[in-house]
Design an enzyme around this catalytic site. Structure first.
Site, PDB file in Angstrom:
ATOM      1  N   LYS A 112       0.827  -1.211   0.000  1.00  0.00           N
ATOM      2  CA  LYS A 112       0.000   0.000   0.000  1.00  0.00           C
ATOM      3  C   LYS A 112       0.858   1.256   0.000  1.00  0.00           C
ATOM      4  O   LYS A 112       0.538   2.250  -0.646  1.00  0.00           O
ATOM      5  CB  LYS A 112      -0.928   0.020   1.217  1.00  0.00           C
ATOM      6  CG  LYS A 112      -2.125  -0.901   1.070  1.00  0.00           C
ATOM      7  CD  LYS A 112      -3.183  -0.582   2.114  1.00  0.00           C
ATOM      8  CE  LYS A 112      -4.320  -1.579   2.086  1.00  0.00           C
ATOM      9  NZ  LYS A 112      -5.263  -1.387   3.188  1.00  0.00           N
ATOM     10  N   LYS A 195      -5.491 -10.453  -6.636  1.00  0.00           N
ATOM     11  CA  LYS A 195      -6.712 -10.726  -5.857  1.00  0.00           C
ATOM     12  C   LYS A 195      -7.767  -9.649  -6.108  1.00  0.00           C
ATOM     13  O   LYS A 195      -7.425  -8.506  -6.409  1.00  0.00           O
ATOM     14  CB  LYS A 195      -6.379 -10.838  -4.361  1.00  0.00           C
ATOM     15  CG  LYS A 195      -6.020  -9.531  -3.707  1.00  0.00           C
ATOM     16  CD  LYS A 195      -5.965  -9.629  -2.178  1.00  0.00           C
ATOM     17  CE  LYS A 195      -5.599  -8.248  -1.631  1.00  0.00           C
ATOM     18  NZ  LYS A 195      -5.531  -8.141  -0.205  1.00  0.00           N
ATOM     19  N   LYS A 198     -11.030  -4.083  -3.100  1.00  0.00           N
ATOM     20  CA  LYS A 198     -11.733  -2.807  -3.166  1.00  0.00           C
ATOM     21  C   LYS A 198     -10.804  -1.700  -3.644  1.00  0.00           C
ATOM     22  O   LYS A 198     -11.195  -0.815  -4.376  1.00  0.00           O
ATOM     23  CB  LYS A 198     -12.244  -2.417  -1.761  1.00  0.00           C
ATOM     24  CG  LYS A 198     -13.580  -3.021  -1.406  1.00  0.00           C
ATOM     25  CD  LYS A 198     -13.931  -2.770   0.066  1.00  0.00           C
ATOM     26  CE  LYS A 198     -13.323  -3.807   0.971  1.00  0.00           C
ATOM     27  NZ  LYS A 198     -13.993  -4.011   2.257  1.00  0.00           N
TER      28      LYS A 198
HETATM   29  P1  TYM Z   1     -10.494  -6.607   4.510  1.00  0.00           P
HETATM   30  O1  TYM Z   1     -11.526  -5.612   4.866  1.00  0.00           O
HETATM   31  O2  TYM Z   1      -9.490  -6.243   3.471  1.00  0.00           O
HETATM   32  O3  TYM Z   1     -11.168  -7.946   4.040  1.00  0.00           O
HETATM   33  C1  TYM Z   1     -12.201  -8.559   4.800  1.00  0.00           C
HETATM   34  C2  TYM Z   1     -12.108 -10.073   4.680  1.00  0.00           C
HETATM   35  O4  TYM Z   1     -12.229 -10.484   3.315  1.00  0.00           O
HETATM   36  C3  TYM Z   1     -11.131 -11.312   2.946  1.00  0.00           C
HETATM   37  N1  TYM Z   1     -10.802 -11.032   1.533  1.00  0.00           N
HETATM   38  C4  TYM Z   1     -10.722 -11.970   0.571  1.00  0.00           C
HETATM   39  N2  TYM Z   1     -10.904 -13.303   0.609  1.00  0.00           N
HETATM   40  C5  TYM Z   1     -10.784 -13.987  -0.563  1.00  0.00           C
HETATM   41  N3  TYM Z   1     -10.483 -13.381  -1.746  1.00  0.00           N
HETATM   42  C6  TYM Z   1     -10.295 -12.053  -1.822  1.00  0.00           C
HETATM   43  N4  TYM Z   1     -10.021 -11.474  -2.994  1.00  0.00           N
HETATM   44  C7  TYM Z   1     -10.409 -11.280  -0.626  1.00  0.00           C
HETATM   45  N5  TYM Z   1     -10.302  -9.951  -0.339  1.00  0.00           N
HETATM   46  C8  TYM Z   1     -10.540  -9.828   0.980  1.00  0.00           C
HETATM   47  C9  TYM Z   1      -9.998 -10.886   3.873  1.00  0.00           C
HETATM   48  O5  TYM Z   1      -9.022 -11.898   3.988  1.00  0.00           O
HETATM   49  C10 TYM Z   1     -10.744 -10.629   5.158  1.00  0.00           C
HETATM   50  O6  TYM Z   1     -10.959 -11.822   5.875  1.00  0.00           O
HETATM   51  N6  TYM Z   1      -7.297  -6.185   8.268  1.00  0.00           N
HETATM   52  C11 TYM Z   1      -8.572  -6.736   7.899  1.00  0.00           C
HETATM   53  C12 TYM Z   1      -9.707  -6.272   8.785  1.00  0.00           C
HETATM   54  C13 TYM Z   1      -9.481  -6.511  10.233  1.00  0.00           C
HETATM   55  C14 TYM Z   1      -9.570  -7.768  10.913  1.00  0.00           C
HETATM   56  C15 TYM Z   1      -9.292  -7.491  12.278  1.00  0.00           C
HETATM   57  C16 TYM Z   1      -9.834  -9.065  10.493  1.00  0.00           C
HETATM   58  C17 TYM Z   1      -9.205  -5.579  11.169  1.00  0.00           C
HETATM   59  N7  TYM Z   1      -9.082  -6.150  12.403  1.00  0.00           N
HETATM   60  C18 TYM Z   1      -9.295  -8.506  13.248  1.00  0.00           C
HETATM   61  C19 TYM Z   1      -9.820 -10.087  11.451  1.00  0.00           C
HETATM   62  C20 TYM Z   1      -9.542  -9.797  12.809  1.00  0.00           C
HETATM   63  C21 TYM Z   1      -8.877  -6.299   6.481  1.00  0.00           C
HETATM   64  O7  TYM Z   1      -8.452  -5.264   6.026  1.00  0.00           O
HETATM   65  O8  TYM Z   1      -9.725  -7.109   5.815  1.00  0.00           O
END
Ligand code: TYM
Length: 332
Positions: A112, A195, A198
């Site tokens: 990022k 992947k 967003k």
């Molecule tokens: P985030 O918001 O980017 O994504 C949310 C969840 O979706 C999954 N994901 C995917 N899985 C499969 N294929 C994809 N292309 C794909 N894109 C996203 C992510 O693996 C995630 O499970 N840092 C985290 C948010 C967070 C969090 C936490 C998660 C903050 N605190 C504590 C678990 C526990 C994030 O940015 O996910």
């Protein structure tokens, strides 16, 4: 019952198919076996610039999509991260036991920050994985159901839990990443070696939960495949077809091998039509229910307030324990 906790950032106008298949579907499954906590990490969202009014709207929208996607508020605790101040408080303590070099090795930060340069990347973005570790460790969960891209962050949470326990005595549970085999990584429809995301996918590469079903079907039908005609599963030479097969497999419950046999001799167009139908059939009711829930924001806010109160009951106990262990003088 053992606990599970997870969250998704409210950073886009809608969750996407990767969020749904990689995470939300798993969350829903854990609800019968575990004590489940699902939250909206709005504090993570502001590590990059957000429009305040939009962030507020998207936080509610994300909550609505959790519920529409199958999170049952009778079974699960649903809350907003910024409603539970213990997350920020524990994050500070964990920042102080995290190595600068250790944080510098987090690949998501490297990716990022590479885009905007060192001056555009905030210190918040740098320390983002430590806040995520705090989110997790506060609730002493056994599992964290996430997609494959969050593996390294959960690994950091494990390292910090062990380090704290070693230095100050048993305090945290060392959590496991719960990553399912299928759907753990959904790829961009236009660029199937990256992947679905967003922040980096273009509109035609993304399937959004809240898009018009016609748009969704069209995007799947124009997904990039390859110049060959054989429907086979091969991540290296056929990433586009492989992505479509995996999406269909997670939605139908059929193994990829079964699907490959079923599509033997058929054209890419057949596969795309079937994937489009399966995705639309699954997402359409979620979209409709989300819009219905958003009609009553007061009701949603009340649910979130109840969730935050329940979450704080757990979080405040852990934080008090941590504060005492690191040697903070308790206020009278
Ligand atoms: P985030 O918001 O980017 O994504 C949310 C969840 O979706 C999954 N994901 C995917 N899985 C499969 N294929 C994809 N292309 C794909 N894109 C996203 C992510 O693996 C995630 O499970 N840092 C985290 C948010 C967070 C969090 C936490 C998660 C903050 N605190 C504590 C678990 C526990 C994030 O940015 O996910």
């Amino acid at each position: 019952r053992p606990r599970v906790l997870s969250g998704m950032q409210p950073s886009g106008d809608s969750l996407h198919l990767g969020n749904y298949l990689g995470a939300l579907v798993n969350w829903v499954k854990t609800q019968d076996e575990y004590q489940t906590l699902f939250f909206i990490p709005d504090m993570h969202a502001i590590t990059v610039e957000q429009d305040p009014a939009e962030l507020r709207a998207r936080t509610r929208k994300t909550a609505a999509q959790y519920i529409a996607g199958g999170i049952d508020v009778e079974k699960s605790t649903l809350f907003v991260q910024s409603h539970v101040p213990e997350h920020a408080q524990l994050a500070w303590v964990l920042n102080c036991i995290t190595g600068f070099g250790e944080a510098s090795r987090m690949t998501q930060f490297k990716d990022k920050s590479a885009k905007g340069g060192a001056d555009v990347a905030s210190v918040g973005l740098f320390t983002y994985p430590v806040l995520m570790a705090a989110d997790i460790l506060l609730y002493r969960p056994e599992g964290v159901p996430v997609g494959d891209d969050q593996r390294q962050h959960v690994e950091l949470a494990r390292d910090l839990a062990k380090r704290f326990n070693y230095r100050f005595g048993e305090t945290f549970v060392v959590p496991e990443a719960f990553i399912q085999r299928e759907g753990a990584r959904i790829y961009d429809l236009q660029n199937p070696s990256a992947k679905m995301s967003k922040s980096s996918s273009g509109p035609n590469g993304l399937i959004n939960l809240l898009d018009d079903p016609k748009v969704t079907a069209k995007r799947i039908k124009s997904a990039v495949t390859d110049a060959d005609t054989v429907i086979a599963h091969d991540r290296e030479s056929k990433p586009g077809v492989t992505n479509l097969l995996e999406i269909l497999s997670t939605l139908t419950g059929k193994s990829v091998e079964t699907l490959v046999t079923e599509y033997d001799g058929k054209m890419y167009g057949h596969l795309k039509v079937d994937v489009a139908e399966a995705v639309v059939a699954r997402l359409e009711p979620i979209r409709a229910r989300t819009l219905e829930l958003l009609d009553d924001p007061a009701e949603l806010d009340a649910l979130l307030a109840k969730g935050a109160a329940k979450a704080r009951e757990i979080a405040s106990v852990t934080l008090a324990d941590v504060y005492a262990k690191v040697g903070f003088l308790p206020p009278l």
